[in-house]
Design an enzyme around this catalytic site. Sequence first.
Site, PDB file in Angstrom:
ATOM      1  N   HIS A 134      -9.487   1.013   4.983  1.00  0.00           N
ATOM      2  CA  HIS A 134      -8.104   1.182   5.564  1.00  0.00           C
ATOM      3  C   HIS A 134      -8.406   2.501   6.834  1.00  0.00           C
ATOM      4  O   HIS A 134      -9.312   3.043   6.810  1.00  0.00           O
ATOM      5  CB  HIS A 134      -7.051   1.826   4.643  1.00  0.00           C
ATOM      6  CG  HIS A 134      -5.711   1.895   5.308  1.00  0.00           C
ATOM      7  ND1 HIS A 134      -5.336   2.729   6.133  1.00  0.00           N
ATOM      8  CD2 HIS A 134      -4.895   1.222   5.164  1.00  0.00           C
ATOM      9  CE1 HIS A 134      -3.966   2.784   6.577  1.00  0.00           C
ATOM     10  NE2 HIS A 134      -3.811   1.595   6.002  1.00  0.00           N
ATOM     11  N   GLU A 188      -5.150  -5.035  10.763  1.00  0.00           N
ATOM     12  CA  GLU A 188      -4.228  -3.774  10.959  1.00  0.00           C
ATOM     13  C   GLU A 188      -4.653  -3.116  12.185  1.00  0.00           C
ATOM     14  O   GLU A 188      -5.033  -2.138  12.128  1.00  0.00           O
ATOM     15  CB  GLU A 188      -4.060  -3.020   9.786  1.00  0.00           C
ATOM     16  CG  GLU A 188      -3.818  -3.387   8.389  1.00  0.00           C
ATOM     17  CD  GLU A 188      -3.258  -2.427   7.231  1.00  0.00           C
ATOM     18  OE1 GLU A 188      -2.264  -2.515   6.757  1.00  0.00           O
ATOM     19  OE2 GLU A 188      -3.938  -1.278   6.999  1.00  0.00           O
ATOM     20  N   GLY A 217       2.592   2.505  10.618  1.00  0.00           N
ATOM     21  CA  GLY A 217       3.509   3.576  10.537  1.00  0.00           C
ATOM     22  C   GLY A 217       4.409   3.998  11.903  1.00  0.00           C
ATOM     23  O   GLY A 217       4.801   5.064  11.756  1.00  0.00           O
ATOM     24  N   GLU A 266      -6.774   4.740   7.896  1.00  0.00           N
ATOM     25  CA  GLU A 266      -6.523   6.237   7.664  1.00  0.00           C
ATOM     26  C   GLU A 266      -7.906   6.627   6.695  1.00  0.00           C
ATOM     27  O   GLU A 266      -8.075   7.964   7.102  1.00  0.00           O
ATOM     28  CB  GLU A 266      -5.142   6.173   6.665  1.00  0.00           C
ATOM     29  CG  GLU A 266      -4.009   6.158   7.584  1.00  0.00           C
ATOM     30  CD  GLU A 266      -2.894   5.674   6.828  1.00  0.00           C
ATOM     31  OE1 GLU A 266      -2.819   5.431   5.827  1.00  0.00           O
ATOM     32  OE2 GLU A 266      -1.803   5.049   7.316  1.00  0.00           O
ATOM     33  N   SER A 304       3.781  -1.924  10.385  1.00  0.00           N
ATOM     34  CA  SER A 304       5.078  -1.913  10.612  1.00  0.00           C
ATOM     35  C   SER A 304       5.730  -3.529  10.280  1.00  0.00           C
ATOM     36  O   SER A 304       6.505  -3.823  10.894  1.00  0.00           O
ATOM     37  CB  SER A 304       5.420  -1.613  11.986  1.00  0.00           C
ATOM     38  OG  SER A 304       5.042  -0.055  12.281  1.00  0.00           O
ATOM     39  N   ASN A 326       0.856  -1.242  -0.186  1.00  0.00           N
ATOM     40  CA  ASN A 326      -0.231  -0.158  -0.066  1.00  0.00           C
ATOM     41  C   ASN A 326       0.886   1.393   0.116  1.00  0.00           C
ATOM     42  O   ASN A 326       1.519   1.740   1.190  1.00  0.00           O
ATOM     43  CB  ASN A 326      -0.811  -0.013   1.106  1.00  0.00           C
ATOM     44  CG  ASN A 326      -1.693   1.057   1.498  1.00  0.00           C
ATOM     45  OD1 ASN A 326      -1.742   2.173   0.604  1.00  0.00           O
ATOM     46  ND2 ASN A 326      -2.390   1.457   2.574  1.00  0.00           N
ATOM     47  N   LYS A 370       0.225   4.147  -0.353  1.00  0.00           N
ATOM     48  CA  LYS A 370      -0.357   5.340   0.365  1.00  0.00           C
ATOM     49  C   LYS A 370      -0.088   6.563  -0.511  1.00  0.00           C
ATOM     50  O   LYS A 370      -0.008   6.419  -2.014  1.00  0.00           O
ATOM     51  CB  LYS A 370       0.115   5.663   1.937  1.00  0.00           C
ATOM     52  CG  LYS A 370      -0.255   4.420   2.545  1.00  0.00           C
ATOM     53  CD  LYS A 370      -0.063   4.554   4.267  1.00  0.00           C
ATOM     54  CE  LYS A 370      -0.156   3.047   4.905  1.00  0.00           C
ATOM     55  NZ  LYS A 370      -0.149   3.418   6.311  1.00  0.00           N
TER      56      LYS A 370
END
Length: 249
Positions: A95, A167, A173, A97, A212, A9, A11
């Site tokens: 996701h 996730e 991150g 985010e 991560s 991904n 991003k």
Amino acid sequence: MRQSLVVGNWKMNGSIQSNQSLLEALKAGMSTVKNSEVAVCPPFIYLQQVSEILKDTAIGWGGQTLSEQDSGAFTGEVSANMLLDFHSKYVIVGHSERRSLYAESDQLVAEKFAKAQAAGLIPILCVGELLEQREAGETENVVKRQLDAVVNSQGIAALSNSVIAYEPVWAIGTGKTASPAQAQDVHAFIRQQIAAQDVNVAEKVQILYGGSVKANNAAELFAMQDIDGGLIGGASLQAEDFLTICQAG
Ligand code: 13P
């Protein structure tokens, strides 16, 4: 035995130049990847470039989100059919985010999942808890709620043509990976929830871990029984790291 899958991904990262060198390096390294399917999800604007470079390779591609609408006056949105125009195979939905920064609700995520699947894309449904939810012992409830939003509207069979990605938000991150045992617990929970409704779907569905994942921890995560590969953010932008992760699948 489920096929292992590793998805990058990207991003909001990349440029025409950096994509070119990353993808050429991935193509060159794919002969070292024996057991995993591999795909990348670039920003929409680069799908044409990615599709040209990756056509006739074993690497697939897809979008990072899609619209729940078909077409029309929805400024800034991209539809399932547009993703298909560029021969996308996958699309990430829900996701964290998108959920947190763009206020995507469970209901909206379910609509996007349905739209993707109806068009023939394979949705990669992301679920996962916030740190405070984990600390409050809410992990399973949160993951179940996110999963149920899709299952209750689409039916359990819909999951057989999809991928699930667990996730944990606190691991994304941050460099704080869930331990293999922590991740395995949640993956097993997700599979049990599905098995309670359909054992065959539960056996078949790929459940990826994301948060991560790096070249030095992928192998121990992917060795767990219910972890079928990974959804990779930062480390998917470095060819050598991403290939090492793909080799671990
Ligand atoms: P990182 O691998 O950068 O933690 O990102 C994980 C992720 O969000 C993939 O979708």
